[in-house]
Enzyme design. Structure first.
Site, short mmCIF file in Angstrom:
data_model
loop_
_atom_site.label_atom_id
_atom_site.label_comp_id
_atom_site.label_asym_id
_atom_site.label_seq_id
_atom_site.Cartn_x
_atom_site.Cartn_y
_atom_site.Cartn_z
N ARG A 104 0.86 -1.19 0.00
CA ARG A 104 0.00 0.00 0.00
C ARG A 104 0.88 1.23 0.00
O ARG A 104 1.68 1.40 0.93
CB ARG A 104 -0.84 0.03 1.28
CG ARG A 104 -2.01 -0.89 1.25
CD ARG A 104 -3.11 -0.39 2.14
NE ARG A 104 -2.78 -0.39 3.56
CZ ARG A 104 -3.63 -0.02 4.50
NH1 ARG A 104 -4.84 0.38 4.17
NH2 ARG A 104 -3.30 -0.04 5.76
N THR A 108 -1.08 7.40 -0.75
CA THR A 108 -2.32 7.31 -1.54
C THR A 108 -3.17 6.11 -1.13
O THR A 108 -4.34 6.03 -1.50
CB THR A 108 -1.98 7.15 -3.04
OG1 THR A 108 -1.23 5.92 -3.18
CG2 THR A 108 -1.14 8.31 -3.55
N ASP A 203 2.01 -7.26 11.00
CA ASP A 203 2.87 -7.07 12.18
C ASP A 203 2.53 -8.05 13.28
O ASP A 203 3.41 -8.57 13.97
CB ASP A 203 2.74 -5.63 12.70
CG ASP A 203 3.52 -4.65 11.86
OD1 ASP A 203 4.47 -5.07 11.17
OD2 ASP A 203 3.20 -3.45 11.89
#
Ligand code: URA
Length: 209
Positions: A104, A108, A203
């Site tokens: 990603r 944006t 994560d």
């Protein structure tokens, strides 16, 4: 909601609650994801085609039902999708695996492709695209667009969690693709995270934060 399958089995919901807790360790998060993936695969493969094979029981021969696992491809959106794969493969060990690398863009939030590897003969296979979080929908939309180019027999999208914004964006581009999810949360925040959610799935799976 059309084409959204909410997997509300008590075991799925209970394990998802344990995963959401911020004090769940990396180890337990990963184990729970593995278990959830197995349970979700059970629902996602419910309409898999069966054929008959001749077998011998200890007493006589019979025609018994079997799946053709090799026709199924789990396509993981890197990197968090990888966390779901082991659980899915333990239920359908013969399935093939593809990977799509998308990140990603932090500004944006648009998905940028950096890796794409899937089995041959995709036009003969049923594809299940997996990513734990359907948030903005950008990665899922881009991944399914790439897979559609290969004209597989069918495509499904599986996530753990989604939100109304993610479903809307995904189905605006891919109204024909069913979404399987364990929960539809309240909303997206301004950083593209699902609320209340479970944080950054990558994560939490890999212990990188
Ligand atoms: N990706 C994540 O890992 N978590 C979110 O809440 C949204 C996208």
């Amino acid at each position: 909601m059309r084409h959204v399958h909410l997997i509300d089995h008590p075991l799925v919901q209970h394990k998802l609650t344990l995963m959401r807790r911020k004090d769940a360790s990396t180890n337990s998060f990963r184990r729970l994801l593995n278990e959830l993936a197995m349970l979700m695969t059970y629902e996602v493969t419910r309409d898999m085609p069966l054929h008959e094979i001749e077998i011998e029981t200890p007493l006589e021969s019979m025609k018994a039902k079997a799946i053709d696992g090799k026709k199924l491809v789990f396509v993981s959106i890197l990197r968090a999708g990888t966390g779901i794969l082991d659980g899915m493969l333990s239920v359908v060990p013969g399935a093939r695996v593809g990977h799509i690398g998308l990140y990603r863009d932090p500004k944006t939030l648009v998905a940028v492709e950096y890796y794409f590897k899937v089995p041959l003969d995709m036009n003969e296979r049923d594809v299940v695209v997996v990513d734990p979080m359907l948030a903005t929908g950008n990665s899922a939309i881009a991944a399914v667009e790439r897979i559609k180019e290969l004209q597989p027999r069918s495509i499904k999208f599986v996530c753990l969690l989604t939100c109304p914004e993610g479903i809307k964006a995904f189905h605006e581009t891919h109204p024909d693709i069913p979404i399987y999810t364990a929960a539809i949360d309240r909303q997206l925040n301004e950083h593209g995270y699902i609320l209340p959610g479970l944080g950054d799935a990558g994560d939490r799976i890999f212990g990188t934060k």
